[in-house]
Design an enzyme around this catalytic site. Structure first.
Site, short mmCIF file in Angstrom:
data_model
loop_
_atom_site.label_atom_id
_atom_site.label_comp_id
_atom_site.label_asym_id
_atom_site.label_seq_id
_atom_site.Cartn_x
_atom_site.Cartn_y
_atom_site.Cartn_z
N GLY A 55 2.86 53.85 -81.01
CA GLY A 55 2.06 55.01 -81.40
C GLY A 55 2.02 55.19 -82.90
CG ASP A 62 -1.42 52.60 -84.86
OD1 ASP A 62 -0.70 53.09 -83.98
OD2 ASP A 62 -2.66 52.63 -84.82
CD GLU A 67 -5.95 60.07 -86.81
OE1 GLU A 67 -7.00 59.97 -87.50
OE2 GLU A 67 -5.46 59.11 -86.19
C1 DGY Z 1 -6.21 52.79 -83.72
O1 DGY Z 1 -7.19 52.16 -83.35
O2 DGY Z 1 -6.03 53.18 -84.87
C2 DGY Z 1 -5.22 53.16 -82.73
O3 DGY Z 1 -4.16 53.84 -83.24
C3 DGY Z 1 -4.74 51.94 -81.97
O4 DGY Z 1 -4.48 52.41 -80.73
#
Ligand code: DGY
Length: 437
Positions: A173, A175, A408
């Site tokens: 989660g 990344d 976000e």
């Molecule tokens: C994205 O595409 O940035 C996502 O976090 C991958 O699931």
């Protein structure tokens, strides 16, 4: 300054409006342009938000997610309910049709995300005024959530030690967290196809707020490898350069195990399998991953046996939330969070220590404040009695959203920053609803 009642009411109204505009007949997209499908852990937080005012949607959200569950129990990180060219990598890249275990419809990705549905069901039950209704829903979902956990303990715990591995940084989660830097450094993806022109995220968000092209190339290299393995776990475990025991994901699994145990008691069901997993996992977290010098939990690279000692706040917050540390360990962790992360001039809680070289206050998981991490921290702190610190976390979260909107993620530097990534981000809205409720 705490928000006034009028400000709180207005924020609640706006949060619901964000979820309404991201609702797509049965599930909610995390962000309308950037993330146009259903994401696994996003859906858990989103369902919790809905449960405060529209239980029907909360249930639909979770049921839709499980439509993507594989025959072996794997709950994929993305469910592609519709076609949409605005996201990369889409279903044509994942090609999960090469394994009979993946559903044909809806199509899905081929990796997991942190297993949070178990504890989301319990929190929904605890907070609800219609407990019998939620309990009946939990009973319906119980076998599917259990199947996901069983998949993790059967296929992702090679040493049978209670610690599951992730095979891709997207599974965590988080990344592009610096935790994965040394692991990804081993991957030479230079000869792979260039993906710079395929990326859709950069059409929506400034490059400085997202992972780099080189990182994306490595992310895609791993997906290629999974396809070569036809998504067989054994083949992946033997050949994947990214096999990491992550304390954050394992903690959320532990918390979800505990939630299923608690729900099983209410439902009169047997929870012995869950109890065995959970005791083993908590022990392994505290013996194998606890770092007594850093007062944190390390990730472990299974391909080299090396500990990854980069300290990020989620590696401390996940275990606190799951009640993994003892009281004395928890005090040490909170002291570390106070000293290194809760610094003057910063909103709580930066995901990477501001004094660390890797700290980048605008770049995704390399420093910014995330509302879901703050929500986990808030509850983790309260469980150990750190009420005042917890209140600061809640206040900072509300202030950030009040100032900048339902983004976000947020710049942790006071005065310097703003909100980044997707605007109108669903889990930010959902967790603000939970807080205000
Ligand atoms: C994205 O595409 O940035 C996502 O976090 C991958 O699931």
């Amino acid at each position: 300054m705490p928000l006034t009642t009028t400000q709180r009411q207005e924020m609640l109204r706006q949060a619901k409006a964000v979820l309404d505009s991201n609702w797509r007949e049965g599930y909610t997209v995390p962000g309308a342009a950037l993330y146009p499908f259903q994401w696994n852990w996003d859906s858990g937080f989103i369902a919790l938000g809905y449960s405060h005012y529209d239980l029907g949607r909360a249930k639909q959200e979770i049921r839709s997610l499980f439509k993507g569950q594989w025959q072996n129990g794997l709950l994929p990180h993305i469910v592609f309910h519709v076609e949409n060219d605005n996201y990369f990598p889409g279903p044509e890249i994942w090609q999960t049709e090469i394994t009979p275990r993946a559903p044909r419809k809806p199509r899905t990705s081929g990796i997991i995300q942190p297993p949070i549905i178990g504890f989301i069901l319990e929190v929904m039950y605890q907070k609800s005024a219609v407990k019998r209704d939620i309990l009946a829903f939990a009973e319906e979902l119980f076998p599917q959530v259990l199947r996901f956990h069983r998949y993790l303990y059967t296929c992702r715990d090679i040493h049978r030690e209670g610690l599951v591995y992730i095979q891709h940084n997207w599974e965590s989660g988080m990344d592009n967290s610096p935790t994965w830097d040394t692991v990804l450094a081993k991957i030479d993806a230079e000869d792979d196809r260039s993906i710079a022109s395929s990326r859709r995220d950069l059409q929506q968000v400034d490059r400085s707020q997202r992972p780099s092209d080189v990182e994306y190339q490595k992310y895609l290299h791993l997906v290629d490898l999974f396809m070569q393995c036809k998504y067989e776990d054994k083949c992946i475990a033997e050949s994947c350069p990214f096999l990491v025991q992550d304390p954050f994901l394992n903690s959320l699994l532990i918390r979800s195990n505990q939630a299923l145990i608690n729900l099983a008691i209410l439902l009169g069901q047997n929870a012995s399998e869950l109890k065995d997993w959970n005791e083993t996992s908590i022990r392994a977290m505290n013996t194998k991953l606890w770092n007594a010098r850093n007062h944190s939990y390390d990730a472990l690279d299974l391909t080299t046996g090396e500990r990854i000692t980069t300290s990020t706040s989620p590696a401390m917050i996940g275990p606190l939330f799951a009640r993994v540390p003892s009281e004395s360990q928890a005090h040490l962790i909170v002291e570390r969070l106070r000293g290194s992360f809760a610094r003057d001039g910063f909103y709580l809680c930066p995901t990477v220590m501001p004094e660390q070289n890797e700290f980048e206050p605008q770049r995704y998981w390399r420093g910014p404040v995330w509302i879901n991490i703050n929500w986990l921290l808030f509850h983790g702190l309260r469980q150990y009695g750190f009420e005042r610190f917890a209140k600061r976390v809640a206040d900072d979260s509300l202030v950030l959203v009040q100032k900048y909107g339902f983004h976000e993620y947020f710049d942790p530097r006071k005065g310097a920053g703003g909100g980044y990534g997707a605007s109108g981000f669903s889990w930010t809205a959902a967790l603000i609803i939970d807080w205000l409720a």
